[in-house]
Write a protein that holds these residues in place. Sequence first.
Motif, PDB file in Angstrom:
ATOM      1  N   ARG A 117     -38.075 -19.959 -24.404  1.00 49.70           N
ATOM      2  CA  ARG A 117     -37.611 -21.083 -25.613  1.00 49.70           C
ATOM      3  C   ARG A 117     -38.274 -22.408 -25.507  1.00 49.70           C
ATOM      4  O   ARG A 117     -37.511 -23.404 -25.399  1.00 49.70           O
ATOM      5  CB  ARG A 117     -36.180 -21.086 -25.237  1.00 49.70           C
ATOM      6  CG  ARG A 117     -35.339 -19.539 -25.564  1.00 49.70           C
ATOM      7  CD  ARG A 117     -33.967 -19.974 -25.883  1.00 49.70           C
ATOM      8  NE  ARG A 117     -33.376 -18.761 -26.165  1.00 49.70           N
ATOM      9  CZ  ARG A 117     -31.873 -18.426 -26.254  1.00 49.70           C
ATOM     10  NH1 ARG A 117     -31.036 -19.548 -26.256  1.00 49.70           N
ATOM     11  NH2 ARG A 117     -31.393 -17.332 -26.515  1.00 49.70           N
ATOM     12  N   GLY A 118     -39.699 -22.391 -25.548  1.00 51.89           N
ATOM     13  CA  GLY A 118     -40.569 -23.634 -25.295  1.00 51.89           C
ATOM     14  C   GLY A 118     -40.849 -24.155 -23.998  1.00 51.89           C
ATOM     15  O   GLY A 118     -41.340 -25.034 -23.937  1.00 51.89           O
ATOM     16  N   ARG A 119     -39.953 -23.500 -22.943  1.00 53.69           N
ATOM     17  CA  ARG A 119     -40.366 -24.073 -21.748  1.00 53.69           C
ATOM     18  C   ARG A 119     -41.254 -23.100 -20.962  1.00 53.69           C
ATOM     19  O   ARG A 119     -41.430 -22.087 -20.716  1.00 53.69           O
ATOM     20  CB  ARG A 119     -38.978 -23.994 -20.825  1.00 53.69           C
ATOM     21  CG  ARG A 119     -37.843 -24.774 -21.407  1.00 53.69           C
ATOM     22  CD  ARG A 119     -36.759 -24.485 -20.562  1.00 53.69           C
ATOM     23  NE  ARG A 119     -36.768 -24.773 -18.977  1.00 53.69           N
ATOM     24  CZ  ARG A 119     -35.852 -24.448 -18.160  1.00 53.69           C
ATOM     25  NH1 ARG A 119     -34.710 -24.045 -18.394  1.00 53.69           N
ATOM     26  NH2 ARG A 119     -36.293 -25.076 -16.816  1.00 53.69           N
ATOM     27  N   GLU A 120     -42.501 -24.134 -20.307  1.00 52.32           N
ATOM     28  CA  GLU A 120     -43.332 -23.511 -19.415  1.00 52.32           C
ATOM     29  C   GLU A 120     -42.538 -22.814 -18.407  1.00 52.32           C
ATOM     30  O   GLU A 120     -41.821 -23.379 -17.710  1.00 52.32           O
ATOM     31  CB  GLU A 120     -44.289 -24.564 -19.170  1.00 52.32           C
ATOM     32  CG  GLU A 120     -45.558 -25.067 -20.413  1.00 52.32           C
ATOM     33  CD  GLU A 120     -46.425 -25.814 -19.855  1.00 52.32           C
ATOM     34  OE1 GLU A 120     -46.648 -25.893 -18.549  1.00 52.32           O
ATOM     35  OE2 GLU A 120     -47.389 -26.248 -20.625  1.00 52.32           O
ATOM     36  N   LEU A 121     -43.341 -21.695 -17.886  1.00 53.03           N
ATOM     37  CA  LEU A 121     -43.003 -21.083 -16.611  1.00 53.03           C
ATOM     38  C   LEU A 121     -43.537 -21.632 -15.500  1.00 53.03           C
ATOM     39  O   LEU A 121     -44.915 -21.960 -15.544  1.00 53.03           O
ATOM     40  CB  LEU A 121     -43.255 -19.653 -16.679  1.00 53.03           C
ATOM     41  CG  LEU A 121     -42.745 -18.679 -17.957  1.00 53.03           C
ATOM     42  CD1 LEU A 121     -43.095 -17.369 -17.760  1.00 53.03           C
ATOM     43  CD2 LEU A 121     -41.431 -19.016 -18.198  1.00 53.03           C
ATOM     44  N   PRO A 122     -43.032 -21.709 -14.268  1.00 52.89           N
ATOM     45  CA  PRO A 122     -43.342 -22.276 -13.174  1.00 52.89           C
ATOM     46  C   PRO A 122     -44.820 -21.583 -12.821  1.00 52.89           C
ATOM     47  O   PRO A 122     -44.814 -20.268 -12.714  1.00 52.89           O
ATOM     48  CB  PRO A 122     -42.582 -22.414 -11.996  1.00 52.89           C
ATOM     49  CG  PRO A 122     -41.667 -21.262 -12.637  1.00 52.89           C
ATOM     50  CD  PRO A 122     -41.594 -21.306 -14.194  1.00 52.89           C
ATOM     51  N   ASP A 123     -45.843 -22.475 -12.370  1.00 52.44           N
ATOM     52  CA  ASP A 123     -47.108 -21.645 -12.044  1.00 52.44           C
ATOM     53  C   ASP A 123     -47.145 -20.993 -10.553  1.00 52.44           C
ATOM     54  O   ASP A 123     -46.673 -21.674  -9.640  1.00 52.44           O
ATOM     55  CB  ASP A 123     -48.077 -22.695 -12.064  1.00 52.44           C
ATOM     56  CG  ASP A 123     -49.673 -22.095 -11.720  1.00 52.44           C
ATOM     57  OD1 ASP A 123     -49.503 -20.998 -11.431  1.00 52.44           O
ATOM     58  OD2 ASP A 123     -50.668 -22.961 -11.890  1.00 52.44           O
ATOM     59  N   PRO A 124     -47.035 -19.732 -10.369  1.00 53.77           N
ATOM     60  CA  PRO A 124     -46.984 -19.160  -9.209  1.00 53.77           C
ATOM     61  C   PRO A 124     -47.937 -19.635  -7.923  1.00 53.77           C
ATOM     62  O   PRO A 124     -47.720 -19.539  -6.884  1.00 53.77           O
ATOM     63  CB  PRO A 124     -47.417 -17.694  -9.498  1.00 53.77           C
ATOM     64  CG  PRO A 124     -46.952 -17.378 -10.968  1.00 53.77           C
ATOM     65  CD  PRO A 124     -47.485 -18.780 -11.630  1.00 53.77           C
ATOM     66  N   ALA A 125     -48.935 -20.174  -8.533  1.00 52.44           N
ATOM     67  CA  ALA A 125     -49.816 -20.654  -7.629  1.00 52.44           C
ATOM     68  C   ALA A 125     -49.483 -21.932  -7.127  1.00 52.44           C
ATOM     69  O   ALA A 125     -50.011 -22.355  -6.116  1.00 52.44           O
ATOM     70  CB  ALA A 125     -51.417 -20.828  -8.255  1.00 52.44           C
ATOM     71  N   SER A 126     -49.058 -22.984  -7.701  1.00 48.30           N
ATOM     72  CA  SER A 126     -48.753 -24.201  -7.333  1.00 48.30           C
ATOM     73  C   SER A 126     -47.029 -24.816  -7.164  1.00 48.30           C
ATOM     74  O   SER A 126     -46.917 -25.413  -6.303  1.00 48.30           O
ATOM     75  CB  SER A 126     -49.329 -25.271  -8.293  1.00 48.30           C
ATOM     76  OG  SER A 126     -48.822 -25.034  -9.699  1.00 48.30           O
ATOM     77  N   ALA A 127     -46.176 -24.108  -7.905  1.00 46.44           N
ATOM     78  CA  ALA A 127     -44.811 -24.369  -7.539  1.00 46.44           C
ATOM     79  C   ALA A 127     -44.385 -23.881  -6.474  1.00 46.44           C
ATOM     80  O   ALA A 127     -44.540 -22.694  -5.720  1.00 46.44           O
ATOM     81  CB  ALA A 127     -44.021 -23.504  -8.969  1.00 46.44           C
ATOM     82  N   THR A 128     -43.536 -24.599  -5.868  1.00 49.04           N
ATOM     83  CA  THR A 128     -42.938 -24.472  -4.456  1.00 49.04           C
ATOM     84  C   THR A 128     -41.698 -23.515  -4.809  1.00 49.04           C
ATOM     85  O   THR A 128     -41.161 -23.432  -5.855  1.00 49.04           O
ATOM     86  CB  THR A 128     -42.331 -25.642  -3.740  1.00 49.04           C
ATOM     87  OG1 THR A 128     -41.395 -26.449  -4.474  1.00 49.04           O
ATOM     88  CG2 THR A 128     -43.394 -26.710  -3.826  1.00 49.04           C
ATOM     89  N   PRO A 129     -41.402 -22.925  -3.681  1.00 48.61           N
ATOM     90  CA  PRO A 129     -39.952 -21.889  -3.813  1.00 48.61           C
ATOM     91  C   PRO A 129     -38.860 -22.783  -4.336  1.00 48.61           C
ATOM     92  O   PRO A 129     -38.097 -22.133  -5.142  1.00 48.61           O
ATOM     93  CB  PRO A 129     -39.968 -21.222  -2.325  1.00 48.61           C
ATOM     94  CG  PRO A 129     -41.219 -21.276  -1.848  1.00 48.61           C
ATOM     95  CD  PRO A 129     -42.162 -22.508  -2.346  1.00 48.61           C
ATOM     96  N   ALA A 130     -38.825 -23.991  -3.925  1.00 52.04           N
ATOM     97  CA  ALA A 130     -37.654 -24.761  -4.505  1.00 52.04           C
ATOM     98  C   ALA A 130     -37.850 -24.969  -5.821  1.00 52.04           C
ATOM     99  O   ALA A 130     -36.673 -25.036  -6.498  1.00 52.04           O
ATOM    100  CB  ALA A 130     -37.327 -26.188  -3.567  1.00 52.04           C
ATOM    101  N   GLN A 131     -39.002 -25.121  -6.369  1.00 47.18           N
ATOM    102  CA  GLN A 131     -39.010 -25.463  -7.733  1.00 47.18           C
ATOM    103  C   GLN A 131     -38.799 -24.139  -8.583  1.00 47.18           C
ATOM    104  O   GLN A 131     -38.082 -24.233  -9.715  1.00 47.18           O
ATOM    105  CB  GLN A 131     -40.471 -26.099  -7.988  1.00 47.18           C
ATOM    106  CG  GLN A 131     -40.787 -27.293  -7.591  1.00 47.18           C
ATOM    107  CD  GLN A 131     -42.261 -27.705  -7.575  1.00 47.18           C
ATOM    108  OE1 GLN A 131     -43.246 -27.045  -7.546  1.00 47.18           O
ATOM    109  NE2 GLN A 131     -42.561 -29.176  -7.734  1.00 47.18           N
ATOM    110  N   VAL A 132     -39.287 -23.131  -7.897  1.00 40.72           N
ATOM    111  CA  VAL A 132     -39.094 -21.822  -8.807  1.00 40.72           C
ATOM    112  C   VAL A 132     -37.536 -21.642  -8.623  1.00 40.72           C
ATOM    113  O   VAL A 132     -36.883 -21.108  -9.691  1.00 40.72           O
ATOM    114  CB  VAL A 132     -39.667 -20.545  -7.747  1.00 40.72           C
ATOM    115  CG1 VAL A 132     -39.295 -19.279  -8.405  1.00 40.72           C
ATOM    116  CG2 VAL A 132     -41.248 -20.733  -8.182  1.00 40.72           C
TER     117      VAL A 132
END
Length: 371
Positions: A49-64
């Motif tokens: 819905r218009g939101r980018e998904l967290p980048d698996p290469a750079s997003a921390t587990p907390a951000q995920v």
Amino acid sequence: MRRYARTLVAVALATTVAAGTAGWASGSTQRAVSGPPPGSASWRADEVRGRELPDPASATPAQVASFFAGLSPSQQNELVRRHPSVVGNLDGVPLELRYRANSAALKASTDPRYRSLARPGRRILAFDPRGRGLVAEVFGDLRAARHVAVVVPGADIDAGSFDRDSDPYGTPAGMSRSLRDATGPETAVIAWAGYTTPVGVGWDAATGELAEVGADRLARFTDGLAADGLVVPAVFCHSYGSVVCGLAAHRLHVDDLVVLGSPGMRAGSVPALRTTARVWAAKDPTDWIGDVPNVEFAGMGHGADPADPDFGARRVPARRAVGHTGYFAPGTDSLRAFAAIAEGTAGTVLVDGATGITAPTGQSAGAGAVR
């Protein structure tokens, strides 16, 4: 001249590690699986819905974890459907979604190695088919558990040997089942074969290259457990897995770090690990790992023996364990001690100048306990 002689001895010992001693065999060089989960490219190109998904290469587990917490159940389910390989392997994703995603990925796989993993009722927390296959499985109710243990295996473990009938207590699934049976319903155990292990005991097993990648993956995995709100685990590291745990120690969110059948942790002592966790070590007298020289030179060998009193680890009794893969066998003093550590009931006592383990709190010290 003496210094030169000592160097020659170290080189000779390191060469022995690579060439093989009692119980060691040649092995093929492996390429470590690293980086984000398979399917990450299509994941990055998607959105909710218009939101980018967290980048698996750079997003921390907390951000995920924060991202998934902001999604509705239907949005979460849609991501499981569209990207099972990413959702199932991305640390920080709620474990219930990972179970479902990995179940879907396994059912879709045509590789015969994964048929048993696809059986109904198995809680697969990670499934990455790259390389020889990376797998993590949960035994018990991880969400409700008051105590959690993570088992990190050593060489020759992959998707094909994760769970086997022969030598079961040398496999992550077999070790974890045994530990789960020795504890109780409030304990969950994770069999974590989430890194590329050495094949045989050749160059890969004598160096730390695979362990360095494995340490990064293990640290991120424990970060993911914390981000998902799960209890802080105890980590049990077997053989080459203890090299992984030694390199990751200062980054692991754990209460207890237990090594068994260890060739070394690439550290000279417990303080050198830079961890606040309690460090424990077990080595039975019949384990061939005792024949491996505890040296580290030019990147070869893994250093001091964690079971040596000078290392400073707390001793785990292992008089009844047999061989290199017998530490989790039912009826052994080592398994009983592991269960006490996992449940947080292990007391300590000085034994022969080293810190050892007593019987679990509230139980008498039986034949398998250090008294």
